[in-house]
Design an enzyme around this catalytic site. Structure first.
Site, PDB file in Angstrom:
ATOM      1  N   GLY A   1       5.096   3.660  -4.822  1.00 16.61           N
ATOM      2  CA  GLY A   1       5.895   4.878  -4.623  1.00 16.61           C
ATOM      3  C   GLY A   1       6.447   4.996  -3.220  1.00 16.61           C
TER       4      GLY A   1
ATOM      5  CB  CYS B   1       2.350  16.975 -15.357  1.00 13.69           C
ATOM      6  SG  CYS B   1       1.690  17.656 -13.841  1.00 13.69           S
TER       7      CYS B   1
ATOM      8  CG  ASP C   1       9.256   8.030 -12.683  1.00 15.18           C
ATOM      9  OD1 ASP C   1       8.789   9.178 -12.775  1.00 15.18           O
ATOM     10  OD2 ASP C   1       9.279   7.395 -11.617  1.00 15.18           O
TER      11      ASP C   1
HETATM   12  C1  SPV Z   1       5.351   9.571  -9.428  1.00 15.49           C
HETATM   13  O1  SPV Z   1       4.408   9.764  -8.658  1.00 15.49           O
HETATM   14  O2  SPV Z   1       6.122  10.477  -9.789  1.00 15.49           O
HETATM   15  C2  SPV Z   1       5.595   8.231  -9.963  1.00 15.49           C
HETATM   16  C3  SPV Z   1       4.993   7.112  -9.304  1.00 15.49           C
HETATM   17  O3  SPV Z   1       6.357   8.087 -10.875  1.00 15.49           O
HETATM   18  S1  SPV Z   1       5.645   6.895  -7.733  1.00 15.49           S
HETATM   19  O4  SPV Z   1       6.245   5.583  -7.699  1.00 15.49           O
HETATM   20  O5  SPV Z   1       4.536   7.003  -6.823  1.00 15.49           O
HETATM   21  O6  SPV Z   1       6.639   7.912  -7.469  1.00 15.49           O
HETATM   22 MN    MN Z   2       7.596   9.863 -11.117  1.00 12.60          MN
END
Ligand code: SPV
Ligand code: MN
Length: 620
Positions: free
Chosen positions: A220, A270, A287
């Site tokens: 992330g 969530c 996502d």
């Molecule tokens: C999130 O945390 O919303 C994710 C993983 O989808 S990240 O790559 O950490 O954003």
């Molecule tokens: Mn995400």
């Protein structure tokens, strides 16, 4: 002018691949960071199978990943203190005269000096990778070219799974300057993990569409095309009447073979991925989505082609489709779970957790504590898996359509233990954007560093990524809908309602029924009950859907408990959200206050007539 001498020298065999792209801005970018980060060698990935294999093999060779007994599976560990997005150290570089109204920022000169200081010489003794991807399906109106530089083969490997290759697109670009740039270095390593996480920084320059990330490996913070590109895209979208959202896209399968498409925004951890992977439905993405107005209709694409999903509680009962993909051969990178001689384990997997193994804390055994005396669980709560959507049995046939799918509905979710009903449709676009999307408050999770379980304001679940002042972002959402000829319906869902004893009021799979009801509503095939905050289902419709889809006898008593209109909590929420806008969002559009005020009046009127807690039947 690019210094082709240094490029030829450092790139060696890779030089021809960069040269074939004939892009001055790209060459300058690569040259600048060769001089600055001082890698020993540079590898350019042209997205061929050979190059992708090389990246995967090198990640294994360097120990950034380890192979697992199951074919195609590898495991990666991030450092113990590098397990989630670092919001505090993720900042916009603020050009002189710019004001982002409260977003986490640092003056451009100061921030650049700091992050460039950390990047200086950071690739000594390492190989630099230069790779190309596109966000959104190639060739359509959505696609956005990206160039990634990194010294992490795990990051590059993840990107080859999660994104569509962009090397060909770079060859044929209409505007050779229009690409996002990402520079990442894991920094000094200790074993295979970033050593200096105190110097972890993710700095974004919205003027030049470039993101700098260093001293971290957690995806992330490092995978440029994920949340770093989302921020650049939101900034771009706001000026061009499209939307870049923290949303899944999926097909919901209704009666007689009908498929209705939904996009849904939920804060991290969530239930967003498990909604998009729901049994009986088909996935496009889990996502990030771009939404565009194409001939008056709302089209959406998945920006990615893979899933970086939370693995906690993925088991055969709750998430059967993902679970199958994780226990069978196929390309998967697991991160921060437990590795043992007999296989891998994570919190909430089927079966008994082994007593010992290796995890993100090193050698692990049950009861192990960390420096702060906290018990270390077998896998981190934010441990993840990375896999490609084309490998999934439930992918939607339109998952890669260049112009996307037409949305029938948009869903806003959040973690709310005591206020909102499990599913509700808003009155219209404006009402939905403001009272559902822009009013999300969600209890915090392990997906970001910091305390869990605290109710946090998170408009459109996109707060962490919004790169323009929040008020303008909300206005851009309103304007986007305004210009559509056909607007998707807007819904809210809440999977996390609890009773007085802290027990969840719903089963994990009940969301399948809310989805079926929304599908019917979009197609005008279900009646609803009007509440002060929107439209909710009739008991009879849910009872039938529970029976047909899950063979469950849904009880009136359960319906009443779940769908009670909790006026006191709703009034408190309306007030809290209003105060947040007054105190923190100086550029909030006036309509935000008008909508909240009208909502408050409707709740108060209902409360006067029916009492603090209203059964749906009273309103029917
Ligand atoms: C999130 O945390 O919303 C994710 C993983 O989808 S990240 O790559 O950490 O954003
Ligand atoms: Mn995400």
């Amino acid at each position: 002018m690019t210094d082709t001498g240094i490029l030829r020298d450092k790139l060696g065999e890779s030089y021809a691949k960069l040269d074939a792209l004939d892009n001055e801005k790209l060459n300058d970018f690569v040259e600048l960071f060769i001089k600055h980060c001082e890698p020993d060698t540079v590898f350019v990935c042209d997205n061929s199978k050979k190059d992708i294999d090389y990246i995967r093999q090198t990640a294994l060779y360097l120990g950034e990943e380890q192979s697992l007994p199951m074919e195609g599976h590898t495991i990666h560990f991030d450092g113990y203190d590098d397990q989630a997005r670092d919001k505090a150290n993720t900042k916009y570089l603020l050009a002189p005269g710019k004001d982002l109204k409260g977003l986490n920022s640092v003056g451009k000169e100061e921030g650049l000096a700091e992050v460039m200081g950390f990047l200086k010489g950071s690739m000594k003794g390492k190989e630099m990778i230069v790779a190309f991807f596109t966000l959104g399906p190639a060739g359509g109106s959505f696609s956005q070219a990206c160039a990634q530089i990194t010294d992490s083969f795990y990051v590059a490997h993840s990107e080859t799974i999660l994104y569509r290759g962009g090397y060909e697109q770079f060859k044929n670009m209409a505007d050779k300057d229009d690409f996002f740039r990402f520079i990442h270095s894991a920094g000094e390593l200790e074993g295979a993990v970033s050593k200096n996480v105190d110097k972890r920084r993710v700095y974004m320059d919205l003027t030049d569409n470039i993101v700098y990330s260093t001293n971290t490996q957690y995806a992330g913070n490092t995978v440029g095309l994920k949340k770093l590109a989302l921020r650049l895209a939101i900034n771009k979208a706001c000026t061009q009447n499209w939307l870049a959202e923290h949303m899944f896209v999926m097909g919901s399968h209704g009666p007689a073979g009908r498929v209705t498409y939904f996009a849904g925004a939920f804060p991290s951890a969530c239930g967003k991925t498990s909604t998009s992977m729901m049994r009986g439905e088909s996935i496009i993405g889990d996502d990030i989505a771009y939404l565009r107005n194409i001939e008056g209709r709302c089209h959406a694409v998945n920006v990615e082609r893979g899933i970086f999903g939370i693995i906690r509680d993925v088991n055969s009962k709750d998430d059967p489709v993902i679970y199958e993909a994780l226990i069978n051969p196929g390309e998967v990178i697991f991160s921060n779970i437990l590795k043992t001689d007999s296989g891998v384990f994570w919190l909430g997997k089927d079966g008994e957790c082994p007593d010992s193994g290796v995890n993100h804390s090193g050698e692990w055994e049950k009861g192990k504590k960390d420096r702060r005396d906290n018990e270390i669980t077998c896998s981190h709560k934010n441990a993840r898996y990375t896999l490609a959507i084309p490998d999934l049995a439930n992918k939607d046939p339109h998952w890669d359509d260049p112009e996307g799918v037409t949305l029938g509905g948009i869903i806003y979710g959040g973690r709310d233990s005591d206020t909102t009903v499990p599913v509700e449709e808003s009155f219209d676009w404006t009402n939905g954007i403001i009272t559902k999307g822009a009013s999300i408050e969600s209890e915090t999770t392990a997906a970001t560093l910091g305390e869990e379980g605290v109710r946090k304001f998170n408009p459109m679940s996109n707060l962490d990524f919004v790169a323009v002042p929040i008020g303008s972002y909300i206005q851009a959402n309103l304007d986007f809908g305004e210009k559509l000829d056909e607007r998707p319906k807007i819904f809210s869902v809440n999977y996390f309602l609890k009773d007085e004893d802290g027990e969840y009021l719903n089963g994990k799979e009940d969301k399948r029924i809310w989805m079926k009801w929304m599908e019917l509503r979009v197609n005008g095939e279900a009646e609803a009950i009007k509440t002060p905050t929107g439209f909710i289902p009739h008991y009879e419709d849910l009872k039938r859907l529970f029976k047909e889809n899950m063979d469950i006898d849904y009880k009136l008593e359960d319906y009443n408990r779940q769908f009670t209109i909790r006026t006191l909590e709703l009034l408190a929420k309306t007030d809290r959200v209003e105060v947040i806008y007054m105190e923190r969002i100086p550029d909030a559009p006036k309509i935000v206050y008008e909508q909240l005020d009208a909502q408050r009046k409707r709740i108060e009127a209902a409360r006067e007539e029916y009492g603090d807690y209203i059964l749906p039947d009273d309103l029917a």
